[in-house]
Design an enzyme around this catalytic site. Structure first.
Site, mmCIF file in Angstrom:
data_model
loop_
_atom_site.group_PDB
_atom_site.id
_atom_site.type_symbol
_atom_site.label_atom_id
_atom_site.label_comp_id
_atom_site.label_asym_id
_atom_site.label_seq_id
_atom_site.Cartn_x
_atom_site.Cartn_y
_atom_site.Cartn_z
ATOM 1 N N ASP A 128 -63.680 -34.599 54.008
ATOM 2 C CA ASP A 128 -62.680 -34.533 55.171
ATOM 3 C C ASP A 128 -61.238 -34.259 54.394
ATOM 4 O O ASP A 128 -60.979 -34.825 53.346
ATOM 5 C CB ASP A 128 -62.671 -35.877 56.029
ATOM 6 C CG ASP A 128 -63.929 -35.982 56.662
ATOM 7 O OD1 ASP A 128 -64.547 -34.750 57.137
ATOM 8 O OD2 ASP A 128 -64.104 -36.981 57.393
HETATM 9 N N1 URA Z 1 -67.913 -39.094 55.391
HETATM 10 C C1 URA Z 1 -67.077 -39.015 56.353
HETATM 11 O O1 URA Z 1 -66.633 -39.699 57.264
HETATM 12 N N2 URA Z 1 -65.849 -38.256 55.535
HETATM 13 C C2 URA Z 1 -65.802 -37.789 54.396
HETATM 14 O O2 URA Z 1 -65.017 -37.145 54.085
HETATM 15 C C3 URA Z 1 -67.204 -37.710 53.657
HETATM 16 C C4 URA Z 1 -68.261 -38.656 54.223
#
Ligand code: URA
Length: 269
Positions: A128
């Site tokens: 993310d």
């Molecule tokens: N899980 C999440 O919630 N975000 C990420 O970036 C990776 C795994």
């Protein structure tokens, strides 16, 4: 009876240089020719049988021959170059998108490394925008595909900070499995952070969208900071946020072994 082709002895392979790190796997000659975009593997077999292929100056007609990327292969009088694979480990900063381009022109992981590598590489999976930590980038499509495929069970470890200290019951719930809207999810391993009281280390196998955040929400808390610290046996140790490095040969071989692109016997270190 068909005459057996002459198996010519190949000269000793060249000494590896640092720039070759991780790219010197031994592959079948037909695959080497095909990966250089000359023709298909089957057509390459035909060229080999017809005596149109030379390896390090010798005509080879045996279909089983294997070569290294550093070998000199000439097809029909022209030297060929298969695509050189590169493997980059980036410690992704916050506010960076892990796709190759962004329509809103925000900073991407590619912007952070592309000028330096001079080659087109792609992120293996996603983090993310505000997740920091380990992201792997490569132009090795076969390896990337396997790393992302659930059947190879590649482990990812996240450091997860929450606003409050999670209870033992909440950690047990993560281990036993929580219900998410797209099905149940469970952590492979959960430990408390050795120093930060409000953080845990959570290891997962699947890589569903926002999976960690959704799992933490499912136990009644929220994520305030998320960092991936391990991916496929690689760690982010020693690499500052925003910096990247090439994987070394040992790391590439171990990763290839992990996803069964290399068997144990081939792993010579
Ligand atoms: N899980 C999440 O919630 N975000 C990420 O970036 C990776 C795994």
């Amino acid at each position: 009876m068909k005459k057996k082709p002459n198996k010519k002895k190949l000269p000793k392979p060249k000494q590896e240089t640092k720039a070759d790190a991780g790219t010197n796997d031994i592959i079948r000659l037909n695959k080497y020719i095909a990966s250089a975009g000359v023709c298909s593997r089957r057509e390459a077999d035909k060229l080999i049988e017809d005596g149109k292929v030379q390896v390090n100056g010798n005509i080879v007609t045996s279909l089983g021959i294997k070569v290294k990327e550093s070998d000199n292969v000439v097809v029909d009088g022209k030297q060929i170059n298969p695509e050189k694979h590169i493997y980059v480990l980036l410690n992704k900063p916050k506010n960076t998108i892990s796709t190759t381009s962004d329509e809103k022109d925000r900073q991407t992981v590619i912007d952070l490394i592309e000028d330096a590598t001079g080659r087109r590489v792609y992120p293996v999976g996603r983090l993310d925008r505000n997740t920091t930590g380990l992201i792997l980038l490569t132009n090795d499509g076969e390896l990337a595909h396997r790393l992302m495929h659930p059947s190879y069970k590649v482990r990812k470890v996240y450091q997860v900070e929450t606003p409050h200290i999670l209870t033992d019951e909440q950690l047990t719930a993560l281990r036993q499995g929580v219900e998410l809207e797209d099905g149940p999810a469970r952590a492979y391993k959960v430990d408390r952070h050795p120093v930060l009281a409000n953080a845990i280390r959570m290891s997962i196998i699947e890589g569903r969208n926002h999976q960690v955040k959704r799992m933490i929400e499912a136990i009644g808390s929220e994520v305030i900071n998320l960092k991936r610290i391990i991916y496929a046996g690689l760690t982010i140790d020693g690499l500052r946020t925003g910096r990247w490095r090439y994987l070394n040969r040992k790391e590439v071989l171990e990763m290839r072994q992990l996803v069964k692109l290399l068997d144990k016997k081939t792993l010579k270190l």
